[in-house]
Design an enzyme around this catalytic site. Structure first.
Site, short mmCIF file in Angstrom:
data_model
loop_
_atom_site.label_atom_id
_atom_site.label_comp_id
_atom_site.label_asym_id
_atom_site.label_seq_id
_atom_site.Cartn_x
_atom_site.Cartn_y
_atom_site.Cartn_z
CG ASN A 167 -6.73 -0.34 1.67
OD1 ASN A 167 -6.04 -0.17 0.67
ND2 ASN A 167 -6.22 -0.57 2.87
CG HIS B 197 -2.92 3.67 2.20
ND1 HIS B 197 -3.58 3.27 1.06
CD2 HIS B 197 -2.90 2.59 3.03
CE1 HIS B 197 -3.94 2.00 1.19
NE2 HIS B 197 -3.55 1.57 2.38
CB CYS C 151 -0.96 -0.01 1.17
SG CYS C 151 -2.18 -1.34 1.05
N1 COA Z 1 -17.82 -8.01 10.39
C1 COA Z 1 -18.19 -8.34 11.64
N2 COA Z 1 -17.32 -8.72 12.57
C2 COA Z 1 -16.01 -8.75 12.25
C3 COA Z 1 -15.56 -8.42 10.95
C4 COA Z 1 -16.53 -8.05 10.01
N3 COA Z 1 -16.20 -7.70 8.73
N4 COA Z 1 -14.22 -8.53 10.92
C5 COA Z 1 -13.84 -8.92 12.14
N5 COA Z 1 -14.93 -9.06 12.95
C6 COA Z 1 -14.99 -9.47 14.34
C7 COA Z 1 -13.81 -10.31 14.75
O1 COA Z 1 -14.00 -11.66 14.39
C8 COA Z 1 -13.82 -10.12 16.24
O2 COA Z 1 -14.78 -10.94 16.80
P1 COA Z 1 -14.50 -11.64 18.22
O3 COA Z 1 -14.32 -10.51 19.19
O4 COA Z 1 -15.73 -12.43 18.42
O5 COA Z 1 -13.26 -12.45 18.02
C9 COA Z 1 -14.28 -8.67 16.40
O6 COA Z 1 -14.92 -8.31 15.17
C10 COA Z 1 -13.13 -7.72 16.64
O7 COA Z 1 -12.10 -8.05 15.71
P2 COA Z 1 -10.84 -7.17 15.55
O8 COA Z 1 -10.01 -7.65 14.41
O9 COA Z 1 -10.15 -7.01 16.86
O10 COA Z 1 -11.61 -5.82 15.17
P3 COA Z 1 -11.05 -4.40 14.99
O11 COA Z 1 -11.86 -3.44 15.78
O12 COA Z 1 -9.58 -4.37 15.13
O13 COA Z 1 -11.43 -4.13 13.46
C11 COA Z 1 -10.32 -4.13 11.37
C12 COA Z 1 -10.94 -4.98 12.44
C13 COA Z 1 -9.72 -5.05 10.30
C14 COA Z 1 -11.39 -3.27 10.76
C15 COA Z 1 -9.24 -3.27 12.03
O14 COA Z 1 -8.36 -4.04 12.77
C16 COA Z 1 -8.48 -2.48 11.05
O15 COA Z 1 -9.02 -1.63 10.39
N6 COA Z 1 -7.15 -2.72 10.94
C17 COA Z 1 -6.33 -2.05 10.00
C18 COA Z 1 -6.62 -2.57 8.68
C19 COA Z 1 -6.03 -1.72 7.62
O16 COA Z 1 -6.33 -0.58 7.50
N7 COA Z 1 -5.19 -2.33 6.85
C20 COA Z 1 -4.65 -1.69 5.75
C21 COA Z 1 -3.29 -1.30 6.03
S1 COA Z 1 -2.58 -0.96 4.48
#
Ligand code: COA
Length: 346
Positions: A297, A267, A120
């Site tokens: 993204n 980004h 990215c």
């Molecule tokens: N819909 C519903 N629930 C979801 C889900 C979705 N699309 N994706 C994950 N969950 C659930 C998980 O399974 C977890 O459930 P659990 O508590 O029962 O285990 C819960 O939501 C929390 O998961 P977690 O990964 O800790 O959530 P989060 O608040 O960190 O959000 C992201 C997940 C991916 C949105 C977040 O971590 C994020 O944005 N990270 C950065 C990603 C990014 O920008 N990457 C690009 C970099 S270039």
């Protein structure tokens, strides 16, 4: 022994055109919720994304890159470029690079052309490399493209990535110019941390875990062919790295971020990451450019696509002091500061 001729001194790379493209097929959060255990409310509140564009089967990264490249060349009012640098995580195939095909299809056959694999952050890496090609006399004009068909490497059952990543392309044309012009690419801050390469990766298909089609030998581990991300840890690194790279780039330009930055283009990883970075930097909300709600993204396409859309919408105009930053797998990150030139989006 005669001396090697010097490279052209004092030549700067200036942005001369910008263009973006997304494939026509739109996938909404409700579309995803129909096949995954997720919801529009969850996706909007955790990522800021409402919809995204997705390639149809048979459409590849080069198809997106060619469209964005064509628009950027039109925006610059030129038909020629001596080099094409393509940032992508989803090349049309592992070998050869996709950039030569993009160059050829744009009528730029013979141009120097190669890919950059910085996930990215790829566009900022490609921008620095493109500026270097001009500084060293390789080319008078360089087409710098960020393009990704990210959905082609996403596990359709992985709700943690399927809701975030999408497809698109963006491009700028760089031309040789004077260091004092608007649009000059100044200091580009770049960095990496390979000790955390496990946070964002496609484990299979390379030399460590060979693809199922390569000679594997008995008992070889084929590896996971899909893009994997550890979301929570990635989030933390993204905020820290984009904040600190942005501060370094602004300092190199002699800018105070909260006072001097007119537009901030990060980004489009996730709306919460963008807000956290901009808040830490003290960039006011009305100065933050964003299109993540509609495009998601788009990987290496994210920054140039945002620049193209913001220029077309009149949100980014000539004279704006612009701060760019990106973060992604590698880990790798980058930032740069520049004054936006007088260009129309192609
Ligand atoms: N819909 C519903 N629930 C979801 C889900 C979705 N699309 N994706 C994950 N969950 C659930 C998980 O399974 C977890 O459930 P659990 O508590 O029962 O285990 C819960 O939501 C929390 O998961 P977690 O990964 O800790 O959530 P989060 O608040 O960190 O959000 C992201 C997940 C991916 C949105 C977040 O971590 C994020 O944005 N990270 C950065 C990603 C990014 O920008 N990457 C690009 C970099 S270039």
């Amino acid at each position: 022994m005669s001396a090697v001729p010097a490279t052209p001194r004092g030549r700067a790379a200036v942005i001369a055109g910008v263009g973006g493209y997304v494939p026509p097929n739109v996938v909404t959060n409700d579309d995803l919720a129909a096949r995954l255990d997720t919801s529009d409310e969850w996706i909007r509140s955790r990522t800021g994304i409402a919809a995204r564009n997705v390639v149809s089967p048979g459409t590849a990264t080069s198809d997106l890159a060619v469209e964005a490249g064509r628009r950027a060349l039109e925006s610059a009012g030129v038909a020629e470029a001596g080099a094409v640098v393509l940032a992508t995580t989803t090349p049309d195939r592992p070998c050869p690079a996709t950039a030569p095909e993009v160059a050829s299809r744009l009528g730029l056959g013979g141009a120097a052309a190669f890919d950059i694999a910085s996930v990215c952050s790829g566009f900022l890496y490609a921008l620095a490399v493109g500026a270097g090609l001009i500084a060293t006399g390789v080319a008078e004009r360089v087409l710098v493209v960020g393009a990704d068909a990210f959905t082609t490497i996403i596990d359709p059952q992985d709700r943690g990535t399927a809701v975030i990543f999408a497809d698109g392309a963006g491009a700028v044309v760089l031309r040789a110019g004077e260091p004092t012009e608007a649009g000059v690419v100044g200091t580009v801050v770049l960095g990496s941390d390979g000790a955390r390469s496990d946070l964002i990766e496609v484990p299979g298909g390379g030399s460590r875990h060979r693809s199922s089609h390569a000679a594997t030998g008995d008992g070889a581990d084929l590896g996971d062919p899909y893009f994997r991300m550890r979301g929570r840890e990635t989030y933390r690194h993204a905020v820290e790295r984009m904040t600190s790279a942005s501060r370094q780039a602004a300092a190199a330009a002699g800018w105070d971020v909260s006072r001097d930055v007119d537009r901030f283009a990060a980004h489009q990883a996730n709306a919460r990451i963008l807000a956290a970075v901009a808040d830490r930097l003290g960039v006011r909300p009305q100065r933050r450019l964003s299109n993540i709600e509609q495009v998601g993204n788009t990987g290496a396409a994210s920054v140039p696509l945002l620049l193209a859309e913001a220029t077309a919408a009149g949100a980014l105009t000539a004279g704006h002091r612009l701060l760019l930053t990106a973060f992604g797998g590698g880990l790798a990150w980058g930032a740069t500061a520049l004054v936006w030139p007088d260009v129309k989006a192609g």
